[in-house]
Design a protein around this motif. Structure first.
Motif, mmCIF file in Angstrom:
data_model
loop_
_atom_site.group_PDB
_atom_site.id
_atom_site.type_symbol
_atom_site.label_atom_id
_atom_site.label_comp_id
_atom_site.label_asym_id
_atom_site.label_seq_id
_atom_site.Cartn_x
_atom_site.Cartn_y
_atom_site.Cartn_z
ATOM 1 N N VAL A 9 0.837 -1.198 0.000
ATOM 2 C CA VAL A 9 0.000 0.000 0.000
ATOM 3 C C VAL A 9 0.871 1.245 0.000
ATOM 4 O O VAL A 9 0.636 2.196 -0.745
ATOM 5 C CB VAL A 9 -0.939 0.018 1.230
ATOM 6 C CG1 VAL A 9 -1.654 1.362 1.324
ATOM 7 C CG2 VAL A 9 -1.949 -1.107 1.150
ATOM 8 N N MET A 10 1.917 1.257 0.835
ATOM 9 C CA MET A 10 2.790 2.428 0.933
ATOM 10 C C MET A 10 3.553 2.653 -0.363
ATOM 11 O O MET A 10 3.667 3.774 -0.853
ATOM 12 C CB MET A 10 3.763 2.239 2.099
ATOM 13 C CG MET A 10 4.642 3.449 2.376
ATOM 14 S SD MET A 10 5.594 3.230 3.888
ATOM 15 C CE MET A 10 4.291 3.114 5.102
ATOM 16 N N VAL A 11 4.085 1.576 -0.952
ATOM 17 C CA VAL A 11 4.853 1.700 -2.184
ATOM 18 C C VAL A 11 3.963 2.174 -3.320
ATOM 19 O O VAL A 11 4.306 3.066 -4.086
ATOM 20 C CB VAL A 11 5.509 0.347 -2.556
ATOM 21 C CG1 VAL A 11 6.136 0.430 -3.949
ATOM 22 C CG2 VAL A 11 6.559 -0.026 -1.533
ATOM 23 N N VAL A 12 2.779 1.571 -3.428
ATOM 24 C CA VAL A 12 1.848 1.943 -4.491
ATOM 25 C C VAL A 12 1.468 3.409 -4.385
ATOM 26 O O VAL A 12 1.481 4.151 -5.360
ATOM 27 C CB VAL A 12 0.577 1.062 -4.416
ATOM 28 C CG1 VAL A 12 -0.513 1.649 -5.299
ATOM 29 C CG2 VAL A 12 0.904 -0.355 -4.859
ATOM 30 N N THR A 13 1.137 3.840 -3.178
ATOM 31 C CA THR A 13 0.691 5.221 -2.978
ATOM 32 C C THR A 13 1.777 6.211 -3.332
ATOM 33 O O THR A 13 1.542 7.204 -4.017
ATOM 34 C CB THR A 13 0.259 5.433 -1.518
ATOM 35 O OG1 THR A 13 -0.780 4.506 -1.211
ATOM 36 C CG2 THR A 13 -0.242 6.850 -1.305
ATOM 37 N N SER A 14 2.997 5.952 -2.896
ATOM 38 C CA SER A 14 4.074 6.911 -3.116
ATOM 39 C C SER A 14 4.566 6.914 -4.550
ATOM 40 O O SER A 14 4.726 7.969 -5.158
ATOM 41 C CB SER A 14 5.250 6.609 -2.159
ATOM 42 O OG SER A 14 5.688 5.280 -2.302
ATOM 43 N N LEU A 15 4.827 5.737 -5.117
ATOM 44 C CA LEU A 15 5.347 5.695 -6.482
ATOM 45 C C LEU A 15 4.334 6.232 -7.475
ATOM 46 O O LEU A 15 4.688 6.798 -8.492
ATOM 47 C CB LEU A 15 5.721 4.258 -6.864
ATOM 48 C CG LEU A 15 6.289 4.049 -8.277
ATOM 49 C CD1 LEU A 15 7.541 4.898 -8.472
ATOM 50 C CD2 LEU A 15 6.568 2.590 -8.539
ATOM 51 N N GLY A 215 7.966 10.193 -9.890
ATOM 52 C CA GLY A 215 7.385 9.077 -9.167
ATOM 53 C C GLY A 215 8.377 8.407 -8.245
ATOM 54 O O GLY A 215 8.034 8.060 -7.089
ATOM 55 N N LEU A 216 9.607 8.228 -8.696
ATOM 56 C CA LEU A 216 10.646 7.620 -7.852
ATOM 57 C C LEU A 216 10.988 8.516 -6.668
ATOM 58 O O LEU A 216 11.202 8.032 -5.550
ATOM 59 C CB LEU A 216 11.902 7.346 -8.687
ATOM 60 C CG LEU A 216 11.818 6.193 -9.682
ATOM 61 C CD1 LEU A 216 13.083 6.148 -10.540
ATOM 62 C CD2 LEU A 216 11.616 4.861 -8.965
ATOM 63 N N MET A 217 11.045 9.820 -6.907
ATOM 64 C CA MET A 217 11.334 10.736 -5.812
ATOM 65 C C MET A 217 10.259 10.694 -4.737
ATOM 66 O O MET A 217 10.556 10.641 -3.545
ATOM 67 C CB MET A 217 11.461 12.166 -6.372
ATOM 68 C CG MET A 217 12.797 12.474 -7.035
ATOM 69 S SD MET A 217 14.183 12.307 -5.867
ATOM 70 C CE MET A 217 13.765 13.599 -4.691
ATOM 71 N N GLU A 218 9.013 10.687 -5.138
ATOM 72 C CA GLU A 218 7.918 10.607 -4.182
ATOM 73 C C GLU A 218 7.979 9.306 -3.407
ATOM 74 O O GLU A 218 7.772 9.275 -2.191
ATOM 75 C CB GLU A 218 6.574 10.742 -4.906
ATOM 76 C CG GLU A 218 6.315 12.097 -5.524
ATOM 77 C CD GLU A 218 6.032 13.169 -4.475
ATOM 78 O OE1 GLU A 218 5.873 12.810 -3.287
ATOM 79 O OE2 GLU A 218 5.956 14.346 -4.855
ATOM 80 N N SER A 219 8.262 8.216 -4.107
ATOM 81 C CA SER A 219 8.332 6.917 -3.461
ATOM 82 C C SER A 219 9.468 6.870 -2.449
ATOM 83 O O SER A 219 9.316 6.380 -1.323
ATOM 84 C CB SER A 219 8.510 5.817 -4.499
ATOM 85 O OG SER A 219 8.669 4.556 -3.886
ATOM 86 N N ALA A 220 10.636 7.384 -2.841
ATOM 87 C CA ALA A 220 11.807 7.334 -1.976
ATOM 88 C C ALA A 220 11.611 8.126 -0.688
ATOM 89 O O ALA A 220 12.023 7.699 0.384
ATOM 90 C CB ALA A 220 13.033 7.873 -2.727
ATOM 91 N N THR A 221 10.953 9.279 -0.788
ATOM 92 C CA THR A 221 10.780 10.113 0.402
ATOM 93 C C THR A 221 9.701 9.578 1.333
ATOM 94 O O THR A 221 9.651 9.954 2.498
ATOM 95 C CB THR A 221 10.400 11.552 -0.010
ATOM 96 O OG1 THR A 221 9.203 11.522 -0.808
ATOM 97 C CG2 THR A 221 11.520 12.181 -0.806
ATOM 98 N N ARG A 222 8.872 8.671 0.849
ATOM 99 C CA ARG A 222 7.801 8.143 1.664
ATOM 100 C C ARG A 222 8.056 6.737 2.182
ATOM 101 O O ARG A 222 7.218 6.146 2.844
ATOM 102 C CB ARG A 222 6.476 8.160 0.878
ATOM 103 C CG ARG A 222 5.950 9.558 0.639
ATOM 104 C CD ARG A 222 4.787 9.540 -0.316
ATOM 105 N NE ARG A 222 4.264 10.897 -0.509
ATOM 106 C CZ ARG A 222 3.250 11.405 0.165
ATOM 107 N NH1 ARG A 222 2.638 10.668 1.082
ATOM 108 N NH2 ARG A 222 2.829 12.631 -0.058
ATOM 109 N N GLN A 223 9.212 6.168 1.852
ATOM 110 C CA GLN A 223 9.537 4.841 2.362
ATOM 111 C C GLN A 223 9.749 4.904 3.869
ATOM 112 O O GLN A 223 10.254 5.901 4.398
ATOM 113 C CB GLN A 223 10.823 4.315 1.693
ATOM 114 C CG GLN A 223 10.643 3.967 0.220
ATOM 115 C CD GLN A 223 9.771 2.772 -0.021
ATOM 116 O OE1 GLN A 223 9.555 1.983 0.890
ATOM 117 N NE2 GLN A 223 9.256 2.622 -1.227
#
Length: 224
Positions: A9-15, A215-223
Motif C-alpha cells: 500500500v505504501m509503495v503503491v501510494t508513493s510511487l 514518481g521515484l522521488m515521491e516513493s523514496a521520500t515516503r519509504q
C-alpha cells in the motif's frame, strides 16, 4: 501476509503520485502478472505493476539500457515500392529512435538533478529497461520515398513504452510501466516529415522520463 500488503500500500501510494492515484483493487483481486507483480490503478499511465515490498528509497543512480524498438506489424507494407526499401526505412528510423530515447531520457534526469546516471551496476543503482512497442509514424522515413512524395496527416503517429525497473545487481524486477502516447493531433491535415517524427518522439520520451523521475522521488521520500 498482512505486513506485505501494508508495505505494498505504501509503495503503491508513493510511487504512483506522479504516475496517478492508485488503489488496491487489483491487489485485493489477486491481479498479478506472470512475474508476480501486482497491477494497480493509475490515472497517468495506462498500466502500472509493482512488486510487493519493493523499496526504492536506497536508489540514487539510474542505469539505462538501450531501448528496443518494435514497429506496428504490416504498417508500411503499402508505403514502399519494395520490401528492401521498407526494411531500410525501418532500420534507419529504429537507430534514430534509440539514440533519441537515450539522449532525451538522460537530458531530463540531468535537468531534474535528483538522480545520477551510470553505465555500471551497483547496490544503489536502479536498472531501466525500455521497450518501444507498436511504433507507428505516418511518414516513417523520407529517405526511402520518392523526393516528390509528400505525406499529410493530422498526427505524426504513436508509440507505447514498456519500462521495467530492476535491481541492477540481482536483476529482480520491481516495477513495470506500460503507457501509450500519441503525437500532437493538429485537428487538420499537416505535412509530416522525419523532422516531425523527431520532435514528437522527443516530447513523448521527455514526458515519460519526467513522470518516472518524479514518481521515484515521491516513493523514496515516503519509504519507512
Amino acid at each position: 501476509m498482512a505486513r506485505n500488503l501494508a508495505t505494498l500500500v505504501m509503495v503503491v501510494t508513493s510511487l504512483s503520485l506522479s504516475l496517478g492515484h492508485a488503489n488496491l483493487y487489483a491487489a485485493e483481486q489477486g491481479d498479478t502478472s506472470f512475474d508476480q507483480l501486482t497491477k494497480v490503478e493509475s490515472k497517468k499511465v495506462d498500466e502500472l505493476y509493482l512488486k510487493s515490498g519493493a523499496d526504492f528509497s536506497h536508489y540514487d543512480t539510474l542505469m539505462l539500457n538501450e531501448a528496443d524498438v518494435a514497429f506496428r506489424k504490416n504498417a508500411y507494407r503499402n508505403d514502399y515500392a519494395t520490401r528492401g526499401q521498407m526494411k531500410r526505412g525501418m532500420e534507419r528510423a529504429s537507430v534514430k529512435l534509440k539514440a533519441l530515447f537515450d539522449e532525451s531520457f538522460r537530458e531530463v534526469i540531468s535537468e531534474k538533478g535528483n538522480y545520477k546516471m551510470t553505465d555500471q551496476p551497483g547496490d544503489d543503482t536502479l536498472l531501466l529497461e525500455p521497450k518501444l512497442m507498436n511504433v507507428y509514424f505516418v511518414n516513417l522515413d523520407d529517405m526511402s520515398r520518392a523526393s516528390n512524395v509528400k505525406v499529410y496527416a493530422e498526427s505524426a503517429g504513436e508509440m507505447t513504452l514498456v519500462l521495467e525497473l530492476k535491481d541492477s545487481v540481482t536483476g529482480e524486477i520491481l516495477a513495470r510501466i506500460v503507457d501509450r502516447q500519441e503525437a500532437t493531433d493538429w485537428g487538420r491535415l499537416v505535412r509530416q516529415t522525419s523532422v516531425d517524427n523527431h520532435q514528437q518522439s522527443k516530447r513523448m520520451i521527455k514526458r515519460w522520463a519526467s513522470q518516472l523521475n518524479d514518481g521515484l522521488m515521491e516513493s523514496a521520500t515516503r519509504q519507512p
